[in-house]
Design a protein around this motif. Structure first.
Motif, PDB file in Angstrom:
ATOM      1  N   PHE A 147       0.831  -1.209   0.000  1.00 42.93           N
ATOM      2  CA  PHE A 147       0.000   0.000   0.000  1.00 42.93           C
ATOM      3  C   PHE A 147       0.863   1.257   0.000  1.00 42.93           C
ATOM      4  CE2 PHE A 147      -2.733  -3.244   2.055  1.00 42.93           C
ATOM      5  CZ  PHE A 147      -3.810  -3.197   1.180  1.00 42.93           C
ATOM      6  N   GLY A 148       2.156   1.122  -0.296  1.00 44.91           N
ATOM      7  CA  GLY A 148       3.060   2.258  -0.208  1.00 44.91           C
ATOM      8  C   GLY A 148       3.312   2.597   1.257  1.00 44.91           C
ATOM      9  N   ILE A 149       4.162   3.605   1.475  1.00 39.97           N
ATOM     10  CA  ILE A 149       4.392   4.081   2.842  1.00 39.97           C
ATOM     11  C   ILE A 149       4.519   5.602   2.793  1.00 39.97           C
ATOM     12  CG2 ILE A 149       5.495   2.009   3.835  1.00 39.97           C
ATOM     13  CD1 ILE A 149       8.196   3.380   3.319  1.00 39.97           C
ATOM     14  N   GLY A 150       4.471   6.228   3.971  1.00 39.32           N
ATOM     15  CA  GLY A 150       4.622   7.683   4.024  1.00 39.32           C
ATOM     16  C   GLY A 150       3.288   8.387   3.823  1.00 39.32           C
ATOM     17  N   ALA A 151       3.377   9.696   3.649  1.00 39.42           N
ATOM     18  CA  ALA A 151       2.163  10.520   3.605  1.00 39.42           C
ATOM     19  C   ALA A 151       1.244  10.139   2.447  1.00 39.42           C
ATOM     20  CB  ALA A 151       2.560  11.986   3.495  1.00 39.42           C
ATOM     21  N   ARG A 152       1.836   9.634   1.336  1.00 39.63           N
ATOM     22  CA  ARG A 152       1.001   9.317   0.175  1.00 39.63           C
ATOM     23  C   ARG A 152       0.640   7.835   0.104  1.00 39.63           C
ATOM     24  NH1 ARG A 152       0.450  14.007  -3.634  1.00 39.63           N
ATOM     25  NH2 ARG A 152      -1.293  12.687  -4.210  1.00 39.63           N
ATOM     26  N   ALA A 153       0.793   7.149   1.216  1.00 42.89           N
ATOM     27  CA  ALA A 153       0.399   5.731   1.228  1.00 42.89           C
ATOM     28  C   ALA A 153      -1.097   5.625   0.947  1.00 42.89           C
ATOM     29  CB  ALA A 153       0.721   5.125   2.586  1.00 42.89           C
ATOM     30  N   CYS A 154      -1.517   4.433   0.587  1.00 46.87           N
ATOM     31  CA  CYS A 154      -2.896   4.191   0.167  1.00 46.87           C
ATOM     32  C   CYS A 154      -3.915   4.697   1.193  1.00 46.87           C
ATOM     33  CB  CYS A 154      -3.094   2.689  -0.039  1.00 46.87           C
ATOM     34  SG  CYS A 154      -4.764   2.279  -0.551  1.00 46.87           S
ATOM     35  N   LEU A 155      -4.847   5.512   0.709  1.00 48.49           N
ATOM     36  CA  LEU A 155      -5.939   5.995   1.568  1.00 48.49           C
ATOM     37  C   LEU A 155      -6.849   4.831   1.971  1.00 48.49           C
ATOM     38  CD1 LEU A 155      -7.649   8.635   2.489  1.00 48.49           C
ATOM     39  CD2 LEU A 155      -9.017   8.108   0.465  1.00 48.49           C
ATOM     40  N   GLY A 156      -7.012   3.872   1.048  1.00 53.16           N
ATOM     41  CA  GLY A 156      -8.056   2.869   1.231  1.00 53.16           C
ATOM     42  C   GLY A 156      -7.577   1.528   1.775  1.00 53.16           C
ATOM     43  N   GLN A 157      -6.392   1.481   2.410  1.00 49.40           N
ATOM     44  CA  GLN A 157      -5.860   0.154   2.765  1.00 49.40           C
ATOM     45  C   GLN A 157      -6.736  -0.589   3.773  1.00 49.40           C
ATOM     46  OE1 GLN A 157      -2.014   0.120   5.032  1.00 49.40           O
ATOM     47  NE2 GLN A 157      -1.918   2.224   4.363  1.00 49.40           N
ATOM     48  N   HIS A 158      -7.293   0.106   4.748  1.00 51.11           N
ATOM     49  CA  HIS A 158      -8.137  -0.601   5.726  1.00 51.11           C
ATOM     50  C   HIS A 158      -9.466  -1.020   5.087  1.00 51.11           C
ATOM     51  CE1 HIS A 158      -5.150   0.394   8.580  1.00 51.11           C
ATOM     52  NE2 HIS A 158      -5.303   1.688   8.396  1.00 51.11           N
ATOM     53  N   PHE A 159      -9.938  -0.181   4.170  1.00 50.51           N
ATOM     54  CA  PHE A 159     -11.150  -0.504   3.420  1.00 50.51           C
ATOM     55  C   PHE A 159     -10.898  -1.775   2.605  1.00 50.51           C
ATOM     56  CE2 PHE A 159     -14.144  -0.217  -0.054  1.00 50.51           C
ATOM     57  CZ  PHE A 159     -15.244   0.453   0.445  1.00 50.51           C
ATOM     58  N   ALA A 160      -9.740  -1.808   1.926  1.00 51.31           N
ATOM     59  CA  ALA A 160      -9.408  -2.960   1.069  1.00 51.31           C
ATOM     60  C   ALA A 160      -9.311  -4.241   1.898  1.00 51.31           C
ATOM     61  CB  ALA A 160      -8.090  -2.709   0.335  1.00 51.31           C
ATOM     62  N   LEU A 161      -8.666  -4.154   3.055  1.00 52.34           N
ATOM     63  CA  LEU A 161      -8.510  -5.369   3.873  1.00 52.34           C
ATOM     64  C   LEU A 161      -9.866  -5.807   4.422  1.00 52.34           C
ATOM     65  CD1 LEU A 161      -5.111  -4.526   5.623  1.00 52.34           C
ATOM     66  CD2 LEU A 161      -5.516  -6.116   3.737  1.00 52.34           C
ATOM     67  N   ARG A 162     -10.684  -4.811   4.826  1.00 47.98           N
ATOM     68  CA  ARG A 162     -12.014  -5.166   5.343  1.00 47.98           C
ATOM     69  C   ARG A 162     -12.854  -5.844   4.267  1.00 47.98           C
ATOM     70  NH1 ARG A 162     -16.044  -3.587   9.222  1.00 47.98           N
ATOM     71  NH2 ARG A 162     -14.473  -2.608  10.505  1.00 47.98           N
ATOM     72  N   GLU A 163     -12.823  -5.286   3.038  1.00 47.28           N
ATOM     73  CA  GLU A 163     -13.707  -5.861   2.009  1.00 47.28           C
ATOM     74  C   GLU A 163     -13.222  -7.240   1.551  1.00 47.28           C
ATOM     75  OE1 GLU A 163     -13.981  -3.670  -1.752  1.00 47.28           O
ATOM     76  OE2 GLU A 163     -12.031  -2.775  -1.362  1.00 47.28           O
ATOM     77  N   THR A 164     -11.906  -7.420   1.450  1.00 47.35           N
ATOM     78  CA  THR A 164     -11.429  -8.734   1.001  1.00 47.35           C
ATOM     79  C   THR A 164     -11.770  -9.803   2.051  1.00 47.35           C
ATOM     80  OG1 THR A 164      -9.235  -8.068   1.779  1.00 47.35           O
ATOM     81  CG2 THR A 164      -9.550  -8.033  -0.557  1.00 47.35           C
ATOM     82  N   VAL A 165     -11.523  -9.481   3.324  1.00 45.07           N
ATOM     83  CA  VAL A 165     -11.804 -10.478   4.370  1.00 45.07           C
ATOM     84  C   VAL A 165     -13.315 -10.757   4.449  1.00 45.07           C
ATOM     85  CG1 VAL A 165     -11.768 -10.838   6.885  1.00 45.07           C
ATOM     86  CG2 VAL A 165      -9.694 -10.106   5.706  1.00 45.07           C
ATOM     87  N   THR A 166     -14.135  -9.720   4.305  1.00 43.61           N
ATOM     88  CA  THR A 166     -15.597  -9.911   4.370  1.00 43.61           C
ATOM     89  C   THR A 166     -16.066 -10.873   3.269  1.00 43.61           C
ATOM     90  OG1 THR A 166     -15.846  -7.683   5.243  1.00 43.61           O
ATOM     91  CG2 THR A 166     -17.830  -8.700   4.325  1.00 43.61           C
ATOM     92  N   LEU A 167     -15.545 -10.692   2.068  1.00 46.53           N
ATOM     93  CA  LEU A 167     -15.968 -11.567   0.966  1.00 46.53           C
ATOM     94  C   LEU A 167     -15.433 -12.988   1.163  1.00 46.53           C
ATOM     95  CD1 LEU A 167     -17.368 -11.843  -1.799  1.00 46.53           C
ATOM     96  CD2 LEU A 167     -15.159 -11.384  -2.868  1.00 46.53           C
ATOM     97  N   LEU A 168     -14.163 -13.084   1.555  1.00 44.03           N
ATOM     98  CA  LEU A 168     -13.544 -14.413   1.677  1.00 44.03           C
ATOM     99  C   LEU A 168     -14.184 -15.235   2.798  1.00 44.03           C
ATOM    100  CD1 LEU A 168      -9.851 -13.358   1.024  1.00 44.03           C
ATOM    101  CD2 LEU A 168     -11.381 -14.572  -0.552  1.00 44.03           C
ATOM    102  N   ARG A 169     -14.670 -14.539   3.846  1.00 43.05           N
ATOM    103  CA  ARG A 169     -15.392 -15.242   4.924  1.00 43.05           C
ATOM    104  C   ARG A 169     -16.588 -16.021   4.364  1.00 43.05           C
ATOM    105  NH1 ARG A 169     -16.677 -10.432   8.393  1.00 43.05           N
ATOM    106  NH2 ARG A 169     -14.737 -10.125   9.506  1.00 43.05           N
ATOM    107  N   LEU A 170     -17.211 -15.468   3.322  1.00 41.91           N
ATOM    108  CA  LEU A 170     -18.378 -16.140   2.740  1.00 41.91           C
ATOM    109  C   LEU A 170     -17.981 -17.189   1.707  1.00 41.91           C
ATOM    110  CD1 LEU A 170     -20.843 -13.136   2.174  1.00 41.91           C
ATOM    111  CD2 LEU A 170     -20.685 -14.686   4.118  1.00 41.91           C
ATOM    112  N   LEU A 171     -16.920 -16.900   0.937  1.00 45.17           N
ATOM    113  CA  LEU A 171     -16.616 -17.792  -0.194  1.00 45.17           C
ATOM    114  C   LEU A 171     -15.719 -18.976   0.183  1.00 45.17           C
ATOM    115  CD1 LEU A 171     -16.045 -15.300  -3.177  1.00 45.17           C
ATOM    116  CD2 LEU A 171     -18.181 -16.291  -2.327  1.00 45.17           C
ATOM    117  N   LEU A 172     -14.638 -18.700   0.908  1.00 47.77           N
ATOM    118  CA  LEU A 172     -13.640 -19.774   1.076  1.00 47.77           C
ATOM    119  C   LEU A 172     -14.139 -20.982   1.864  1.00 47.77           C
ATOM    120  CD1 LEU A 172     -10.167 -18.000   1.392  1.00 47.77           C
ATOM    121  CD2 LEU A 172     -11.269 -19.006  -0.595  1.00 47.77           C
TER     122      LEU A 172
END
Ligand code: HEM
Length: 426
Positions: free
Chosen positions: A366-391
């Protein structure tokens, strides 16, 4: 190799580009090379990466973002004071706590895909993992932006985003595809964005009380008190969040299914550990480790370009103003001294007690520093939410299994990801 003896083999495509960079990285954590007639420095060492992205953001700046045609002055391409105030406005919505307010949208989008897979497994019809992951990621960000589920018409209109993204050069300064199809796609994106903004504004005028929060609502609120937030900038932020927020997540999920398909032993171990996990926290940790290991091997943003705004000395080597500096998470994540047996798919690296480097820039999907990804927690939340149902419910088997990676604007598996599903019984 020193920074003065620059390598300059021909670069015709972005897959040639990774070969060139891979070879250059063998010379150490910092290597000079030429891409076309441009002097570049490739950075793969964690210490040097931290210097470029986190410690000296005033020297190593974003410039002439390759997606500016699409994103305008949105958060990704903005710089200086406008960037600071735009980031401040959105930041609180994307912290670990802030992303909780998008949880219901993410859950609804995940249910939609789980329903699709349940229908497919019952009817014994194949699914298209690539399409489903893209739809899911677009649906979650669309719901968070507008409060509404993504409908088919808008989805088709937003295909225009893919047309433009596919036309982008891999690095800043490269040539964009000037075709009429891209111009038409950009016009379509503007029409859709302005329609959605107008409809959100009309809705707000009607419903003054009990508004549920949306990202678009937040931008419209800002426009009431801050003349910087013109309709053009709201369009740019809307498109930026759509673009940044869907392709990266979708490709990460695609790679995760490719890796599980390639490594049935790891898939089996995962399912066994998941079934034996005592609680949700442990199950989520297992899912999180799968996602992190996928991001290590296939960071969707595989190259992070910067521009040296002034002369500098980096790790003892002079870097002249005007040099392109290419940070490459894909190569950093494969340094054997940091990641033993780096090609091995081993999610346990990211479980408690797992062996992984402690340097903050050794793992930077997600990069590092001030310009690191704004959406990293969103991305981790959405991937885990979907995988909880599918895997725990379905085992996709890809037909045929994709072999090649495409190093374009994002890193993606080549070809379509059609899969047959079988049920998992835990
Ligand atoms: C797995 C998914 C994702 C990956 C791998 C990823 C990766 C990255 C990386 C590496 C950067 C930094 C680029 C740079 O320093 O030049 C970045 C920036 C950004 N990302 Fe993400 N991203 C993901 C998901 C998301 C999501 C879901 C959103 C929005 C909801 C998002 C929004 C942004 C924005 C707005 C920026 C620019 C931040 C700024 O310059 O202030 N990303 N992303």
């Amino acid at each position: 190799m020193t920074l003065d003896e620059a390598k300059s083999p021909p670069v015709q495509s972005s897959n040639n580009m990774i070969e060139l960079l891979r070879e250059a990285a063998e010379d150490g954590p910092l290597t000079a090379l030429r891409i076309g007639d441009r002097p570049c420095v490739l950075v793969t060492g964690p210490e040097q990466t931290q210097q470029v992205l986190a410690r000296r953001p005033d020297v190593y700046v974003k410039r002439g973002h390759r997606a500016r045609r699409l994103l305008g002055d949105g958060l990704i391409s903005a710089t200086g004071e406008p960037w600071k105030s735009q980031r401040r406005l959105l930041q609180a919505q994307f912290t670990v706590a802030g992303t909780k307010r998008w949880g219901q949208h993410i859950a609804a989008a995940a249910e939609r895909i789980a329903h699709r897979w349940e229908t497919a497994v019952t009817a014994a019809t194949p699914v298209d993992v690539g399409q489903d992951m893209r739809f899911f990621a677009l649906d979650t960000i669309w719901r968070s932006l507008t409060g509404a589920a993504l409908d088919e018409v808008t989805q088709r209109e937003l295909d225009a985003v893919d047309t433009v993204v596919a036309s982008l050069p891999t690095t800043a300064g490269g040539a964009s595809d000037p075709s009429l199809a891209v111009d038409a796609a950009l016009r379509q994106i503007d029409i859709t964005a302005h329609r959605v903004i107008a409809s959100a504004r009309a809705h707000r005028a009607r419903e003054t009380s009990d508004r549920s929060p949306t990202l678009l609502g937040l931008l419209l609120d800002a426009s009431e008190g801050d003349p910087h937030y013109t309709d053009r900038l709201i369009r740019d932020e809307l498109v930026t969040l759509l673009v940044a927020g869907h392709e990266t997540t979708a490709q990460t999920l695609c790679w995760l299914f490719v890796l599980l398909d390639r490594h049935p032993d790891v898939h089996e171990q995962f399912l066994t550990a998941y079934a034996a996990a005592p609680d949700t926290a442990r199950r989520d940790a297992l899912l999180g480790a799968l996602v992190q290991e996928t991001l290590r091997l296939y960071p969707a943003v595989w190259l992070i370009p910067r521009h040296a705004a002034e002369d500098d000395v980096l790790d003892g080597h002079p870097v002249a103003a005007g040099t392109s500096v290419l940070v490459c998470p894909y190569l950093t994540h494969r340094i054997p001294a940091l990641w033993p047996d780096p090609e091995r798919f081993d999610p346990s690296r990211f479980l408690p007690g797992g062996e992984r480097p402690t340097h903050p820039a050794a793992f930077q999907p997600f990069g590092i520093g001030a310009r690191a990804c704004l959406g990293q927690h969103f991305a981790l939340r959405e991937t885990v939410t979907l995988l909880r149902l599918l895997l725990p419910a379905y085992r996709p088997s890809l037909t045929p299994a994709p072999r090649t990676a495409v190093f374009g604007a994002n890193l993606r598996p080549q070809g379509s990801l059609r899969a047959t599903l079988t049920r998992v019984s835990l």
